[in-house]
Structure formats: C-alpha cells, structure tokens
Design a protein around this motif. Structure first.
Motif, PDB file in Angstrom:
ATOM      1  N   VAL A   1       2.415  12.706  -5.004  1.00  0.00           N
ATOM      2  CA  VAL A   1       2.486  11.844  -3.823  1.00  0.00           C
ATOM      3  C   VAL A   1       3.279  10.597  -4.196  1.00  0.00           C
ATOM      4  CG1 VAL A   1       1.178  10.543  -2.112  1.00  0.00           C
ATOM      5  CG2 VAL A   1       0.258  12.696  -2.997  1.00  0.00           C
ATOM      6  N   ARG A   2       4.234  10.218  -3.333  1.00  0.00           N
ATOM      7  CA  ARG A   2       5.040   9.024  -3.571  1.00  0.00           C
ATOM      8  C   ARG A   2       4.394   7.841  -2.850  1.00  0.00           C
ATOM      9  NH1 ARG A   2      11.219   9.920  -2.845  1.00  0.00           N
ATOM     10  NH2 ARG A   2      10.773  11.056  -4.782  1.00  0.00           N
ATOM     11  N   LEU A   3       4.097   6.792  -3.597  1.00  0.00           N
ATOM     12  CA  LEU A   3       3.450   5.603  -3.057  1.00  0.00           C
ATOM     13  C   LEU A   3       4.417   4.426  -3.131  1.00  0.00           C
ATOM     14  CD1 LEU A   3      -0.013   5.958  -4.866  1.00  0.00           C
ATOM     15  CD2 LEU A   3       0.669   6.884  -2.642  1.00  0.00           C
ATOM     16  N   ALA A   4       4.490   3.672  -2.041  1.00  0.00           N
ATOM     17  CA  ALA A   4       5.381   2.515  -1.989  1.00  0.00           C
ATOM     18  C   ALA A   4       4.581   1.259  -1.691  1.00  0.00           C
ATOM     19  CB  ALA A   4       6.445   2.725  -0.919  1.00  0.00           C
ATOM     20  N   ARG A   5       5.015   0.163  -2.271  1.00  0.00           N
ATOM     21  CA  ARG A   5       4.485  -1.157  -1.966  1.00  0.00           C
ATOM     22  C   ARG A   5       5.660  -2.111  -1.907  1.00  0.00           C
ATOM     23  NH1 ARG A   5       0.175  -2.018  -5.035  1.00  0.00           N
ATOM     24  NH2 ARG A   5       0.161  -4.244  -4.575  1.00  0.00           N
ATOM     25  N   ARG A   6       5.467  -3.314  -1.483  1.00  0.00           N
ATOM     26  CA  ARG A   6       6.568  -4.256  -1.373  1.00  0.00           C
ATOM     27  C   ARG A   6       7.232  -4.452  -2.740  1.00  0.00           C
ATOM     28  NH1 ARG A   6       5.150  -9.620   1.762  1.00  0.00           N
ATOM     29  NH2 ARG A   6       3.916 -10.049  -0.116  1.00  0.00           N
ATOM     30  N   GLY A   7       8.479  -3.996  -2.845  1.00  0.00           N
ATOM     31  CA  GLY A   7       9.253  -4.180  -4.072  1.00  0.00           C
ATOM     32  C   GLY A   7       9.054  -3.146  -5.145  1.00  0.00           C
ATOM     33  N   ALA A   8       8.283  -2.099  -4.886  1.00  0.00           N
ATOM     34  CA  ALA A   8       8.036  -1.104  -5.944  1.00  0.00           C
ATOM     35  C   ALA A   8       7.678   0.244  -5.332  1.00  0.00           C
ATOM     36  CB  ALA A   8       6.928  -1.572  -6.872  1.00  0.00           C
ATOM     37  N   GLU A   9       7.804   1.269  -6.148  1.00  0.00           N
ATOM     38  CA  GLU A   9       7.489   2.627  -5.729  1.00  0.00           C
ATOM     39  C   GLU A   9       7.032   3.421  -6.948  1.00  0.00           C
ATOM     40  OE1 GLU A   9       9.840   4.757  -2.379  1.00  0.00           O
ATOM     41  OE2 GLU A   9      10.572   5.665  -4.238  1.00  0.00           O
ATOM     42  N   ARG A  10       6.117   4.349  -6.764  1.00  0.00           N
ATOM     43  CA  ARG A  10       5.686   5.195  -7.875  1.00  0.00           C
ATOM     44  C   ARG A  10       5.324   6.585  -7.365  1.00  0.00           C
ATOM     45  NH1 ARG A  10      -0.414   4.572  -9.181  1.00  0.00           N
ATOM     46  NH2 ARG A  10      -1.300   3.712  -7.253  1.00  0.00           N
ATOM     47  N   GLU A  11       5.475   7.564  -8.244  1.00  0.00           N
ATOM     48  CA  GLU A  11       5.143   8.955  -7.943  1.00  0.00           C
ATOM     49  C   GLU A  11       3.896   9.314  -8.748  1.00  0.00           C
ATOM     50  OE1 GLU A  11       6.585  12.435  -5.722  1.00  0.00           O
ATOM     51  OE2 GLU A  11       7.612  10.523  -5.981  1.00  0.00           O
ATOM     52  N   VAL A  12       2.851   9.754  -8.067  1.00  0.00           N
ATOM     53  CA  VAL A  12       1.569  10.049  -8.725  1.00  0.00           C
ATOM     54  C   VAL A  12       1.299  11.543  -8.661  1.00  0.00           C
ATOM     55  CG1 VAL A  12      -0.903   9.566  -8.778  1.00  0.00           C
ATOM     56  CG2 VAL A  12       0.697   7.780  -8.065  1.00  0.00           C
ATOM     57  N   ALA A  13       1.096  12.153  -9.825  1.00  0.00           N
ATOM     58  CA  ALA A  13       0.811  13.586  -9.888  1.00  0.00           C
ATOM     59  C   ALA A  13      -0.550  13.886  -9.278  1.00  0.00           C
ATOM     60  CB  ALA A  13       0.839  14.059 -11.341  1.00  0.00           C
ATOM     61  N   ALA A  14      -0.688  15.101  -8.755  1.00  0.00           N
ATOM     62  CA  ALA A  14      -1.937  15.498  -8.107  1.00  0.00           C
ATOM     63  C   ALA A  14      -3.129  15.353  -9.043  1.00  0.00           C
ATOM     64  CB  ALA A  14      -1.825  16.940  -7.616  1.00  0.00           C
ATOM     65  N   THR A  15      -2.924  15.612 -10.323  1.00  0.00           N
ATOM     66  CA  THR A  15      -4.025  15.510 -11.287  1.00  0.00           C
ATOM     67  C   THR A  15      -4.580  14.094 -11.380  1.00  0.00           C
ATOM     68  OG1 THR A  15      -2.344  15.275 -13.022  1.00  0.00           O
ATOM     69  CG2 THR A  15      -3.328  17.450 -12.726  1.00  0.00           C
ATOM     70  N   ASP A  16      -3.742  13.105 -11.064  1.00  0.00           N
ATOM     71  CA  ASP A  16      -4.176  11.704 -11.107  1.00  0.00           C
ATOM     72  C   ASP A  16      -4.457  11.131  -9.721  1.00  0.00           C
ATOM     73  OD1 ASP A  16      -3.786  11.580 -13.934  1.00  0.00           O
ATOM     74  OD2 ASP A  16      -1.640  11.353 -13.577  1.00  0.00           O
ATOM     75  N   PHE A  17      -3.987  11.821  -8.684  1.00  0.00           N
ATOM     76  CA  PHE A  17      -4.081  11.248  -7.342  1.00  0.00           C
ATOM     77  C   PHE A  17      -5.491  11.339  -6.756  1.00  0.00           C
ATOM     78  CE2 PHE A  17      -3.500  11.333  -2.685  1.00  0.00           C
ATOM     79  CZ  PHE A  17      -2.887  10.093  -2.531  1.00  0.00           C
ATOM     80  N   PHE A  18      -6.164  12.475  -6.978  1.00  0.00           N
ATOM     81  CA  PHE A  18      -7.499  12.660  -6.427  1.00  0.00           C
ATOM     82  C   PHE A  18      -8.525  12.143  -7.422  1.00  0.00           C
ATOM     83  CE2 PHE A  18      -4.852  16.080  -4.617  1.00  0.00           C
ATOM     84  CZ  PHE A  18      -4.827  15.615  -3.309  1.00  0.00           C
ATOM     85  N   VAL A  19      -9.167  11.042  -7.058  1.00  0.00           N
ATOM     86  CA  VAL A  19     -10.070  10.332  -7.970  1.00  0.00           C
ATOM     87  C   VAL A  19     -11.519  10.751  -7.767  1.00  0.00           C
ATOM     88  CG1 VAL A  19     -10.883   8.048  -8.676  1.00  0.00           C
ATOM     89  CG2 VAL A  19      -8.487   8.377  -8.038  1.00  0.00           C
ATOM     90  N   GLY A  20     -11.915  10.989  -6.523  1.00  0.00           N
ATOM     91  CA  GLY A  20     -13.285  11.370  -6.206  1.00  0.00           C
ATOM     92  C   GLY A  20     -13.384  11.713  -4.740  1.00  0.00           C
ATOM     93  N   PRO A  21     -14.594  11.987  -4.244  1.00  0.00           N
ATOM     94  CA  PRO A  21     -14.739  12.320  -2.830  1.00  0.00           C
ATOM     95  C   PRO A  21     -14.232  11.189  -1.937  1.00  0.00           C
ATOM     96  CG  PRO A  21     -16.785  12.721  -4.038  1.00  0.00           C
ATOM     97  CD  PRO A  21     -15.889  11.960  -4.951  1.00  0.00           C
ATOM     98  N   LEU A  22     -13.265  11.503  -1.075  1.00  0.00           N
ATOM     99  CA  LEU A  22     -12.677  10.527  -0.151  1.00  0.00           C
ATOM    100  C   LEU A  22     -12.079   9.330  -0.889  1.00  0.00           C
ATOM    101  CD1 LEU A  22     -15.419  10.493   2.643  1.00  0.00           C
ATOM    102  CD2 LEU A  22     -13.452  12.010   2.414  1.00  0.00           C
TER     103      LEU A  22
END
Length: 299
Positions: free
Chosen positions: A136-157
């Motif tokens: 998943v590609r995440l953007a914020r003001r002035g920056a962007e990062r790509e997070v792998a599925a293994t790291d993206f899902f942290v817990g329920p909801l």
C-alpha cells in the motif's frame, strides 16, 4: 443515530487533502466510499474532529494493470475493479474475491483501498493483498512510502497508516506463468462477513508438478494468516497431492477464537474444508494455464 460533530473538508486536489490531514493530525479521518466509516460514525464508535472527503480527487480513481500486476487508486470502487478486464487478466484473484464482498450496492460505492485501510481480518481484500505479497502506498505532506502487506496489517481494524497519512493506492502483484488462484468462503448469509475464508495460489513447473502453493485465511486471527504449503504439497503432479493432508497442516497453524457467530473449533473445521476446495480450484486453473502455455509453445 447521528454522528458526533466534526469539521468537514472537501479538498479539490491531493495536496489540499494532505494539508488538511496534516493539520488534523490524529483527529482526522478520510471519507472515500464510507461503507465502513459512516456506520462507525453513526454508532459513535469513531469520533474524528475532522472528516476529509477525497471524492473530488479524480486522480485517485485509477486502475492500472500490466504484466507486473495491478495498481488500484484510492477511489477505485470495488465494482469497477471487479469489472476491469485488464485487472482480471493481470491478477484474476481480485475479481474472484471481489464477487464475495458484501452486496452489489455496497461494491458500487466501497473502495478497495478503503477496505485495506479498514483492516478487518474477516474481509476479503486484506487476505488477497497478504497472499500476493502486495503493498500500500501512503502519502503525507512532503513524503511518500510504500508499505508491504506483511507490515501493513497490524491488528484487528488496525493498519500501519499514521496520523496525517492518506493511502493513495495499493499494488497487487501478478503471479508467474502456469499459476492459478481461487477464493472460497462460508458466511451465514450472502454478503455477510465470512465465518471462514481462504484465498489460494498455486504455481506449477513445466512438468505440471507443484512448484509453489500458499493460502491466506480470514476470520481466524487478528490479521490475515498466510501459510506457505509448498513443502507439504511436495513436488508432485496435481492429481497425486493429498489436499486433505495439506488442509490439516493449515489447521495446525491457525489459532481461531470463539465469538458470537462460531466456535473456534468450527472455524478451524471450516478453514480446513475451504483450504482443500480453494487449493484444488487454484491447481485446476494452474493446470489449464500451463496447458495453454504448452500449446502456444508448440504452435
């Protein structure tokens, strides 16, 4: 029921949206499809101080497919991705899973990326992303990062999305040639969240033997549970694989819990049945793909 009060923002560009989220900090929520957020607001299970409506950001309403996979923008609706011929050709598992998401009226409004951010362990899209090793590609003001599925899902909801960030797209990788996929689930009623569900992917070698096989299980843990069953399958022809034994190995891996819908033991049983079914379907599709490839090679 009515939502708690909030400040409403309707940005006209991605930059404006990121500015609004940056200023809102931990008190901001993004409105895209709203199929999960609106009920949470109405039941007052969520009370953001700021609601950032991104529905004017047409640059996020994209579906881009090529040989490497499918990238889905934050405003791409479930129904649009499900109907996309190019997305289905690049990654058939997307359409296979999306047909099971809720009901057509929900799919017409809900978004694929929104489902991923919601991170419900009973939902189909997180399992698909986890199985395929997407991101998943995440953007914020002035920056962007790509997070792998293994790291993206942290817990329920709970996802890796940080305050001030917007999930702008998700990438679902394509599988190599001679591969097949399937998604099977059991729900109390059509359109309900699954009591158990399994996404499967199988790849064969040139001799039609199992080269790789794995599954992602839903509703049996706090996040999608991915199990590589390649070694359990062994390097065997599809017809000689003991799928029930493979299902047993997956059942030994998962740790479902009791809830008001089903006991842990029942979920374990359902998962075993669905692993067998999904892997058989995926292997059948892989064999057909391999046969087509072999025929084209001889032509």
């Amino acid at each position: 029921m009515k939502p708690p009060p909030f400040d409403y923002h309707r940005p006209a560009s991605l930059g404006e949206a990121l500015d609004a989220l940056a200023e809102a900090g931990g008190h901001g929520k993004v409105l895209a499809g709203g199929q999960s957020l609106i009920p949470l607001l109405n039941m007052r299970l969520a009370a953001p101080g700021h609601l950032v409506d991104i529905n004017r950001l047409t640059e996020l309403d994209t579906i881009a497919a090529d040989a490497s996979g499918v990238r889905v923008g934050a405003l791409a609706r479930h129904a649009a991705v499900e109907r996309s011929a190019s997305a289905k050709a690049a990654q058939p598992l997307l359409a296979q899973a999306l047909r099971l998401v809720a009901h057509p009226v929900i799919r017409n409004r809900g978004t694929v990326v929104g489902s991923l951010v919601h991170a419900d362990p009973s939902a189909e899209m997180p399992a698909v992303l986890a199985l395929l090793g997407g991101s998943v590609r995440l953007a914020r003001r002035g920056a962007e990062r790509e997070v792998a599925a293994t790291d993206f899902f942290v817990g329920p909801l709970e996802s890796a999305l940080l305050p001030g960030e917007l999930a702008v797209s998700a990438f679902f990788p394509a599988l190599p040639g001679r591969s097949g996929t399937a998604f099977c689930e059991v729900a109390r009623r059509h359109g309900d969240y699954a009591m158990a569900g399994v996404a499967a992917a199988v790849t064969l070698d040139e001799d039609f033997r199992i080269a790789a096989a794995k599954v992602a299980c839903v509703s049996v843990g706090p996040v999608p549970v991915v199990v590589d069953v390649s070694q359990v399958c062994g390097t065997r022809p599809v017809a000689s694989v003991d799928w029930d034994a493979v299902a047993g190995a997956v059942q030994d891996t998962i740790e479902p819990e009791d809830d008001i819908h089903a006991t842990a033991e029942y979920r374990r049983h359902l998962t075993g049945v669905l692993v067998t079914r999904a892997l058989r379907e995926a292997a059948h599709d892989a064999a057909q793909d391999a046969a087509r490839a072999a025929g084209e090679g001889q032509a």
